[in-house]
Structures are given as C-alpha cells and as structure tokens.
Design an enzyme around this catalytic site. Sequence first.
Site, mmCIF file in Angstrom:
data_model
loop_
_atom_site.group_PDB
_atom_site.id
_atom_site.type_symbol
_atom_site.label_atom_id
_atom_site.label_comp_id
_atom_site.label_asym_id
_atom_site.label_seq_id
_atom_site.Cartn_x
_atom_site.Cartn_y
_atom_site.Cartn_z
ATOM 1 N N GLU A 136 0.846 -1.194 0.000
ATOM 2 C CA GLU A 136 0.000 0.000 0.000
ATOM 3 C C GLU A 136 0.880 1.243 0.000
ATOM 4 O O GLU A 136 2.080 1.158 0.296
ATOM 5 C CB GLU A 136 -0.899 0.001 1.243
ATOM 6 N N GLY A 138 1.201 3.437 2.147
ATOM 7 C CA GLY A 138 1.823 3.629 3.461
ATOM 8 C C GLY A 138 2.334 2.355 4.084
ATOM 9 O O GLY A 138 2.702 2.332 5.259
ATOM 10 N N GLY A 140 4.846 -0.622 2.749
ATOM 11 C CA GLY A 140 5.660 -1.294 1.755
ATOM 12 C C GLY A 140 6.213 -2.592 2.299
ATOM 13 O O GLY A 140 5.538 -3.613 2.355
ATOM 14 N N SER A 141 7.463 -2.545 2.757
ATOM 15 C CA SER A 141 8.099 -3.755 3.281
ATOM 16 C C SER A 141 7.460 -4.224 4.579
ATOM 17 O O SER A 141 7.519 -5.404 4.911
ATOM 18 C CB SER A 141 9.592 -3.489 3.506
ATOM 19 N N ASP A 253 6.722 -18.051 3.113
ATOM 20 C CA ASP A 253 7.644 -19.170 3.256
ATOM 21 C C ASP A 253 7.653 -20.028 2.000
ATOM 22 O O ASP A 253 8.631 -20.713 1.715
ATOM 23 C CB ASP A 253 7.261 -20.027 4.468
ATOM 24 N N ARG A 256 8.904 -17.013 -1.280
ATOM 25 C CA ARG A 256 10.259 -16.443 -1.298
ATOM 26 C C ARG A 256 11.285 -17.356 -1.976
ATOM 27 O O ARG A 256 12.125 -16.865 -2.742
ATOM 28 C CB ARG A 256 10.679 -16.053 0.119
ATOM 29 N N THR A 293 46.699 -16.006 -11.519
ATOM 30 C CA THR A 293 47.379 -16.035 -12.812
ATOM 31 C C THR A 293 46.428 -15.743 -13.965
ATOM 32 O O THR A 293 46.848 -15.712 -15.115
ATOM 33 C CB THR A 293 48.017 -17.420 -13.046
ATOM 34 N N GLU A 379 8.336 -9.358 -2.680
ATOM 35 C CA GLU A 379 8.268 -10.462 -1.711
ATOM 36 C C GLU A 379 9.153 -10.202 -0.494
ATOM 37 O O GLU A 379 9.593 -11.137 0.179
ATOM 38 C CB GLU A 379 8.665 -11.799 -2.365
ATOM 39 N N GLN A 383 16.609 -5.747 2.945
ATOM 40 C CA GLN A 383 16.729 -5.334 4.339
ATOM 41 C C GLN A 383 15.739 -6.083 5.236
ATOM 42 O O GLN A 383 16.076 -6.486 6.353
ATOM 43 C CB GLN A 383 16.507 -3.816 4.457
#
Length: 402
Positions: A136, A138, A140-141, A253, A256, A293, A379, A383
């Site tokens: 939304e 306001g 996010g994460s 679960d 992701r 090398t 998803e 952070q």
Amino acid sequence: MYLDIPRKFSPIIHQARQVAREVFRPISRKYDRAEHSYPRELDMFATIMDGMNAGSGEATAGAGKLAQSGPNGGTGNRNGTNMNTVLGLTELCWGDVGLALSIPRQGLGNAAIAAVANDEQLARFGDTWAAMAITEPGAGSDSAAIRTTATIDGDHYVINGEKIYVTAGDRANAVVVWASLDPSQGRAAIKSFVVEKGTPGMTVERLEKKLGIRASDTATLRFDNCRIPRENLLGNPDIEAEKGFAGAMQTFDNTRPVVAAMAVGVGRAALERTRELLAGTGLDLDYRLQGWTQNAAVRELQRLEAELDAAWLLTLRAAWMADNGQPNSREASMAKAKAGRVGNDITLRCVELCSHLGFAESELLEKWARDSKILDIFEGTQQIQLLIIARRLLGKSSRELK
C-alpha cells in the site's frame, strides 16, 4: 538433503528450458519495448502447462502447501510441488522474468491460495489466475502496517483501501487482497481475501511504467465498498492474538524460494552469455588455472559463478524443507536475500564485463540487468529479509527486534 536433482524432475526442467529458449527468448525484446501489451503467445503455453499440471498433480509457477509431515513423520525424503516449482521457474526465468510472471493461472496469488486455502476454495479457485495485492502507499516492506480493511456485513466482507505494485493486477481473473478485520488488533487481524475480477467496487486505477519486467503488468487497485462472499476469506476467519501474523506470513515461506529461483535463473542467463562473449575474445576460461594467474575478467566471472551456486543451494534447501514439512521461514528468507542480491550483482557486473555489448540492445544483458532489480525488492526487500533472519537466529519477536 541430496544435492542431485531427482530424475523425476528431468522432464519439467527440459520442457521449461525449451519454452525459455524457443518461446520466451525470441519475444523477450518485443514485449520489453511494448510495455503493457499482453503476450498472446503465452495463452497456448498456459494451456500446455494446465495439462502438465493435471497429469502430475503439481504446479510449475505457483507454490504448494508446507507439507504436514517430513522424514521423521514416516513419509521419507520428499521432493514435491515446491521443488518442482523452483526447478521449473529457474529455467523459465533463464528465458525472461517478465514473461514468466505473465503466464496465466501461475501468479503469486495462486501460490497464496495453494498455501492456505481449504479444499472447497482450492476446488473453486484452482483454475483461476490470481494476482496478489499486499503493498500500500503507506505499507511497503512492513506488511503489518496494512490499512486496507475488510468489515463483516452479513454473509459478505466489505473491503476498502488501495493497493499498489500488484503484479498481473489488470490481467489476472482474481486478486488475493491482504486486509485487516480490525486495525485495533494489529497484525493478528490481517487476513487474505480472494476478490474476483469484475466485482463492483474494485477498479484498476493505473498501470505502472517500470525499469524492468515490462512484459508483466503492474497495477494500482482501489477497493471502494467492494463486497465479497464470506467464503472468499482464505484460512481461519478468527482473530487469534496468540498466533499473531504467522498465518498470513506463511504464504511468504512458499513464495520467497520461488523468487530466489527467479533470480538464479536470470543470473545464470547473464553468466552463460558473458562466458560465451569472453570466450570469443580468446580468453582462457579453464578452471585449471589459479585465480592470481588469470585475466581479471575471468577471475571475476568465476567469483560470480561461485556466488550463484551458493544462492542456488540455499534456494533448493528452502524448497526441500517446505516439501518435507520442516518450518523454513529463516531458510526462505536466506534464499531470497542471497539470491536477490546475487542475481542483481551478477547481471550488473556482466554488463560491465562485456563493455559496449552489455549496454547495447543487440544483447539481452542490459535487459536482464534491469529485470533482476525487482527480484531483490518484491516479496520482501533485502533489508527485511536480513531482519527476519536476525529475528530467527536470535529468537527475537518483531516487537523486540525492529
């Protein structure tokens, strides 16, 4: 955990790679340029996938439920829907991430339905193409900050709110909407609801223009007194404070590791093409030489390959745990965090290693670099994944470690 891929998955890997090479790659640039144009070529492929899924009982781009019992429960080592999904989608995203996200009936909302729906809902929505609406303006994460509400009214829920960055939000036949039954009760009141396309009160406000995955539509949706049947609530309708947000978060679960697999697929595509281009310049790419090398470009390529392998193994582990009934919240976040970051790092570095070819539209390298960025964001951002991992390792709640 066995590191060899079970032979039973060879057909899906082979078929997905064929689709990626012969269907996705040839039209990849076309739909990158024609943003918001629906890839009609995918309709036939979706029908083929429906037949494959019906025959195997498994999904390719969705994700299954967390298995209820594992090796200790008497079922032995299992590799099921979650592993099948990860393996197939890795190959499809080797072809094109945006097109993989545009396959009908294989949306992230389908993964949410598969994860928490009851048998009646699975039967009702099994053939529905479902998007997932969480973010939304306001919120996010921090999914717990959701302000969209679902108010009970007789035999219906009335949904009000706005959702942004909804993948396939315009094309899908339904949207799985995360909303709160009672904002005063915090996270525990957040549930997911299936809202079918055409339901009065749900409107598509706009389609976003994006950096990458342009073949996939990304919509802003508004819900204004949108009424849906009570039976469209997924999972338990009761607000259980003791369980908190766990029920709704179980979806992640499963999904992701799927996003991690997508990042591995596009990263692998970039590495393979970069290896081909570097080999064409006469560089010795053999692994027999010591790193100090070698040419700096070759040494960097091999470092990136090692990083991708690490991400791939974490992804397989998270999917395997889900198939074997083992709680995998930490491992799912580890896979997503590692693969999301590595996939983006690899594609950007490959652009640099290939010089002017990496920036030109004559190669897909520059497109892969743009496409890969979203895989480190949606998803759950990088952070947020690190925060979840820290909570699991330290045994802290979200209230204790923010």
